[in-house]
Each structure stands twice: as C-alpha cells, then as structure tokens.
Design a protein around this motif. Structure first.
Motif, PDB file in Angstrom:
ATOM      1  N   PRO A  12      -8.103  12.585  -7.731  1.00 29.85           N
ATOM      2  CA  PRO A  12      -8.588  13.960  -7.839  1.00 29.85           C
ATOM      3  C   PRO A  12      -7.609  14.932  -7.184  1.00 29.85           C
ATOM      4  CG  PRO A  12      -9.881  12.714  -6.244  1.00 29.85           C
ATOM      5  CD  PRO A  12      -8.858  11.785  -6.828  1.00 29.85           C
ATOM      6  N   ALA A  13      -8.009  16.175  -7.072  1.00 35.72           N
ATOM      7  CA  ALA A  13      -7.128  17.226  -6.575  1.00 35.72           C
ATOM      8  C   ALA A  13      -6.807  17.090  -5.094  1.00 35.72           C
ATOM      9  CB  ALA A  13      -7.775  18.574  -6.855  1.00 35.72           C
ATOM     10  N   TRP A  14      -6.470  18.161  -4.466  1.00 38.15           N
ATOM     11  CA  TRP A  14      -5.808  18.294  -3.173  1.00 38.15           C
ATOM     12  C   TRP A  14      -6.231  17.326  -2.077  1.00 38.15           C
ATOM     13  CZ3 TRP A  14      -3.168  18.801   0.940  1.00 38.15           C
ATOM     14  CH2 TRP A  14      -3.740  19.146   2.138  1.00 38.15           C
ATOM     15  N   PRO A  15      -7.477  17.253  -1.588  1.00 39.21           N
ATOM     16  CA  PRO A  15      -7.694  16.494  -0.356  1.00 39.21           C
ATOM     17  C   PRO A  15      -7.366  15.017  -0.479  1.00 39.21           C
ATOM     18  CG  PRO A  15      -9.763  17.489  -1.105  1.00 39.21           C
ATOM     19  CD  PRO A  15      -8.695  17.834  -2.086  1.00 39.21           C
ATOM     20  N   PHE A  16      -7.534  14.476  -1.654  1.00 36.41           N
ATOM     21  CA  PHE A  16      -7.329  13.049  -1.812  1.00 36.41           C
ATOM     22  C   PHE A  16      -5.906  12.707  -2.251  1.00 36.41           C
ATOM     23  CE2 PHE A  16     -11.785  13.963  -2.854  1.00 36.41           C
ATOM     24  CZ  PHE A  16     -12.320  13.472  -1.690  1.00 36.41           C
ATOM     25  N   SER A  17      -5.130  13.715  -2.572  1.00 41.07           N
ATOM     26  CA  SER A  17      -3.767  13.443  -3.018  1.00 41.07           C
ATOM     27  C   SER A  17      -2.902  12.907  -1.877  1.00 41.07           C
ATOM     28  CB  SER A  17      -3.143  14.699  -3.618  1.00 41.07           C
ATOM     29  OG  SER A  17      -3.067  15.704  -2.639  1.00 41.07           O
ATOM     30  N   LEU A  18      -3.360  13.074  -0.634  1.00 41.88           N
ATOM     31  CA  LEU A  18      -2.607  12.546   0.489  1.00 41.88           C
ATOM     32  C   LEU A  18      -2.700  11.028   0.568  1.00 41.88           C
ATOM     33  CD1 LEU A  18      -3.538  15.146   3.212  1.00 41.88           C
ATOM     34  CD2 LEU A  18      -1.450  15.012   1.877  1.00 41.88           C
ATOM     35  N   LEU A  19      -3.752  10.458  -0.019  1.00 40.97           N
ATOM     36  CA  LEU A  19      -3.939   9.022   0.035  1.00 40.97           C
ATOM     37  C   LEU A  19      -3.283   8.289  -1.125  1.00 40.97           C
ATOM     38  CD1 LEU A  19      -7.643   8.803   1.144  1.00 40.97           C
ATOM     39  CD2 LEU A  19      -5.632   8.332   2.483  1.00 40.97           C
ATOM     40  N   VAL A  20      -2.637   9.028  -1.971  1.00 41.56           N
ATOM     41  CA  VAL A  20      -2.021   8.437  -3.149  1.00 41.56           C
ATOM     42  C   VAL A  20      -0.807   7.612  -2.738  1.00 41.56           C
ATOM     43  CG1 VAL A  20      -0.826   8.990  -5.285  1.00 41.56           C
ATOM     44  CG2 VAL A  20      -2.804  10.305  -4.599  1.00 41.56           C
ATOM     45  N   PHE A  21      -0.637   6.472  -3.341  1.00 40.79           N
ATOM     46  CA  PHE A  21       0.561   5.688  -3.078  1.00 40.79           C
ATOM     47  C   PHE A  21       1.126   5.205  -4.394  1.00 40.79           C
ATOM     48  CE2 PHE A  21      -3.042   2.895  -2.827  1.00 40.79           C
ATOM     49  CZ  PHE A  21      -2.668   1.780  -3.563  1.00 40.79           C
ATOM     50  N   SER A  22       2.380   4.894  -4.388  1.00 32.26           N
ATOM     51  CA  SER A  22       3.054   4.497  -5.612  1.00 32.26           C
ATOM     52  C   SER A  22       2.919   2.995  -5.820  1.00 32.26           C
ATOM     53  CB  SER A  22       4.526   4.878  -5.530  1.00 32.26           C
ATOM     54  OG  SER A  22       5.203   4.420  -6.670  1.00 32.26           O
ATOM     55  N   CYS A  23       2.638   2.636  -7.033  1.00 32.55           N
ATOM     56  CA  CYS A  23       2.488   1.211  -7.376  1.00 32.55           C
ATOM     57  C   CYS A  23       3.320   0.966  -8.638  1.00 32.55           C
ATOM     58  CB  CYS A  23       1.022   0.900  -7.598  1.00 32.55           C
ATOM     59  SG  CYS A  23       0.708  -0.692  -8.358  1.00 32.55           S
ATOM     60  N   GLY A  24       4.577   0.734  -8.450  1.00 31.96           N
ATOM     61  CA  GLY A  24       5.439   0.455  -9.591  1.00 31.96           C
ATOM     62  C   GLY A  24       5.529   1.615 -10.564  1.00 31.96           C
ATOM     63  N   GLY A  25       5.527   2.834 -10.080  1.00 28.10           N
ATOM     64  CA  GLY A  25       5.662   3.982 -10.962  1.00 28.10           C
ATOM     65  C   GLY A  25       4.335   4.635 -11.286  1.00 28.10           C
ATOM     66  N   CYS A  26       3.208   3.965 -11.130  1.00 28.09           N
ATOM     67  CA  CYS A  26       1.918   4.596 -11.420  1.00 28.09           C
ATOM     68  C   CYS A  26       1.292   5.057 -10.111  1.00 28.09           C
ATOM     69  CB  CYS A  26       0.996   3.621 -12.143  1.00 28.09           C
ATOM     70  SG  CYS A  26       0.528   2.207 -11.156  1.00 28.09           S
ATOM     71  N   TRP A  27       0.673   6.200 -10.113  1.00 25.47           N
ATOM     72  CA  TRP A  27       0.047   6.756  -8.919  1.00 25.47           C
ATOM     73  C   TRP A  27      -1.418   6.408  -8.948  1.00 25.47           C
ATOM     74  CZ3 TRP A  27       2.971   8.811  -5.207  1.00 25.47           C
ATOM     75  CH2 TRP A  27       4.281   9.140  -5.544  1.00 25.47           C
ATOM     76  N   SER A  28      -1.923   5.825  -7.861  1.00 24.91           N
ATOM     77  CA  SER A  28      -3.323   5.440  -7.852  1.00 24.91           C
ATOM     78  C   SER A  28      -3.871   5.415  -6.431  1.00 24.91           C
ATOM     79  CB  SER A  28      -3.474   4.061  -8.483  1.00 24.91           C
ATOM     80  OG  SER A  28      -2.742   3.124  -7.726  1.00 24.91           O
ATOM     81  N   VAL A  29      -5.179   5.412  -6.350  1.00 23.51           N
ATOM     82  CA  VAL A  29      -5.891   5.329  -5.086  1.00 23.51           C
ATOM     83  C   VAL A  29      -6.955   4.269  -5.263  1.00 23.51           C
ATOM     84  CG1 VAL A  29      -7.595   6.526  -3.654  1.00 23.51           C
ATOM     85  CG2 VAL A  29      -5.523   7.690  -4.341  1.00 23.51           C
ATOM     86  N   THR A  30      -7.126   3.437  -4.262  1.00 20.16           N
ATOM     87  CA  THR A  30      -8.166   2.429  -4.394  1.00 20.16           C
ATOM     88  C   THR A  30      -9.517   3.063  -4.116  1.00 20.16           C
ATOM     89  OG1 THR A  30      -7.999   1.769  -2.106  1.00 20.16           O
ATOM     90  CG2 THR A  30      -6.605   0.589  -3.676  1.00 20.16           C
ATOM     91  N   ALA A  31     -10.554   2.546  -4.716  1.00 22.88           N
ATOM     92  CA  ALA A  31     -11.902   3.081  -4.544  1.00 22.88           C
ATOM     93  C   ALA A  31     -12.346   2.952  -3.095  1.00 22.88           C
ATOM     94  CB  ALA A  31     -12.869   2.354  -5.472  1.00 22.88           C
ATOM     95  N   LYS A  32     -11.937   1.897  -2.438  1.00 26.00           N
ATOM     96  CA  LYS A  32     -12.324   1.695  -1.048  1.00 26.00           C
ATOM     97  C   LYS A  32     -11.744   2.794  -0.164  1.00 26.00           C
ATOM     98  CE  LYS A  32     -12.329  -1.759   2.588  1.00 26.00           C
ATOM     99  NZ  LYS A  32     -11.890  -3.083   3.000  1.00 26.00           N
ATOM    100  N   MET A  33     -10.495   3.177  -0.394  1.00 29.91           N
ATOM    101  CA  MET A  33      -9.876   4.251   0.373  1.00 29.91           C
ATOM    102  C   MET A  33     -10.623   5.559   0.152  1.00 29.91           C
ATOM    103  SD  MET A  33      -5.856   3.326  -0.268  1.00 29.91           S
ATOM    104  CE  MET A  33      -5.249   4.854   0.355  1.00 29.91           C
ATOM    105  N   LEU A  34     -10.993   5.819  -1.090  1.00 25.70           N
ATOM    106  CA  LEU A  34     -11.703   7.037  -1.440  1.00 25.70           C
ATOM    107  C   LEU A  34     -13.073   7.069  -0.775  1.00 25.70           C
ATOM    108  CD1 LEU A  34     -11.315   9.555  -3.081  1.00 25.70           C
ATOM    109  CD2 LEU A  34     -12.293   8.388  -5.038  1.00 25.70           C
ATOM    110  N   ARG A  35     -13.799   5.951  -0.801  1.00 27.44           N
ATOM    111  CA  ARG A  35     -15.116   5.886  -0.159  1.00 27.44           C
ATOM    112  C   ARG A  35     -14.997   6.102   1.345  1.00 27.44           C
ATOM    113  NH1 ARG A  35     -16.060   1.584  -3.762  1.00 27.44           N
ATOM    114  NH2 ARG A  35     -15.427   0.104  -2.160  1.00 27.44           N
ATOM    115  N   ASN A  36     -13.989   5.508   1.960  1.00 27.60           N
ATOM    116  CA  ASN A  36     -13.799   5.679   3.405  1.00 27.60           C
ATOM    117  C   ASN A  36     -13.524   7.138   3.758  1.00 27.60           C
ATOM    118  OD1 ASN A  36     -14.188   2.976   3.895  1.00 27.60           O
ATOM    119  ND2 ASN A  36     -11.997   2.490   3.984  1.00 27.60           N
ATOM    120  N   LEU A  37     -12.710   7.790   2.948  1.00 23.88           N
ATOM    121  CA  LEU A  37     -12.402   9.185   3.216  1.00 23.88           C
ATOM    122  C   LEU A  37     -13.643  10.058   3.065  1.00 23.88           C
ATOM    123  CD1 LEU A  37     -10.232  11.257   3.898  1.00 23.88           C
ATOM    124  CD2 LEU A  37      -9.934  11.593   1.459  1.00 23.88           C
ATOM    125  N   LEU A  38     -14.431   9.826   2.035  1.00 23.07           N
ATOM    126  CA  LEU A  38     -15.643  10.613   1.828  1.00 23.07           C
ATOM    127  C   LEU A  38     -16.641  10.376   2.961  1.00 23.07           C
ATOM    128  CD1 LEU A  38     -16.141  10.251  -2.021  1.00 23.07           C
ATOM    129  CD2 LEU A  38     -15.438  12.278  -0.757  1.00 23.07           C
TER     130      LEU A  38
END
Length: 115
Positions: A12-38
């Motif tokens: 999603p947009a701004w607040p969660f973009s800090l948790l984004v990491f690169s995985c072989g060229g694709c940008w993704s966030v794991t659901a667990k990381m997102l749940r922890n942040l929320l």
C-alpha cells in the motif's frame, strides 16, 4: 528472503512502503510484517489516547507570593537552601577561575630564562 509459507501482499501507500524489501526484482511485503505494523500502530494510538491525565495542584500563586514578598532577600536566594548552595558554588568557581587565569597570565608574562 521469502519462505514458501509466507504470503505476498501488494504494497500500500506511504506508511507501509518503509517495510518493502526487494526479492529478486519484485517488491513485496509479507503479511506478517504488515499485521505487526498495524498492531503496533493500534497499540500506540490506544496508549496515547487513553492515557490517564494526572491533575496536579497549581503552585504558581504560591510561588508568586514567595517571590513578590519584600523581605530584603535577593531574588536569586528566595528559592531556599538549594539556591543558596548553587549561588555559593557559582561564586567559588567564578572567583577561583579568575584567580587561576590571572596566575597563568603572570606565569606566561615572565618566561623562564634559558641557561
């Protein structure tokens, strides 16, 4: 690095973009990381918004009376024994520092004779 059991969710947009990491060229966030942040965000909001407010007695009028009294005590000493100790320590340091500076100037102004 993503494991096989981790789920990939769109970023999603701004607040969660800090948790984004690169995985072989694709940008993704794991659901667990997102749940922890929320969860952390909700806990932070709950703690701040429901914090009990402590009510302290307003001591300003008492202090005003103390400092406005005309009792021939200097203003910088009206705070009690702590003010007196701080004042004396300041004076000792100021006088001692001045005496030391004058001593060093006297030593520097009369150089030692070379033999």
């Amino acid at each position: 690095m993503l494991t096989q059991d981790s789920e990939v969710v769109p970023v999603p947009a701004w607040p969660f973009s800090l948790l984004v990491f690169s995985c072989g060229g694709c940008w993704s966030v794991t659901a667990k990381m997102l749940r922890n942040l929320l969860a952390l965000r909700q806990i932070g909001q709950r703690t701040i918004s429901t914090a009990s407010r402590r009510h302290f007695k307003n001591k300003v009028p008492e202090k005003q009376k103390l400092f406005q009294e005309d009792d021939e005590i200097p203003l910088y000493l009206k705070g009690g024994i702590a003010d007196a100790l701080l004042y004396r320590a300041t004076m000792i340091l100021a006088v001692g520092g001045t005496a030391y500076a004058i001593y060093e100037l006297a030593v520097a102004s009369f150089p030692k004779k070379q033999e």
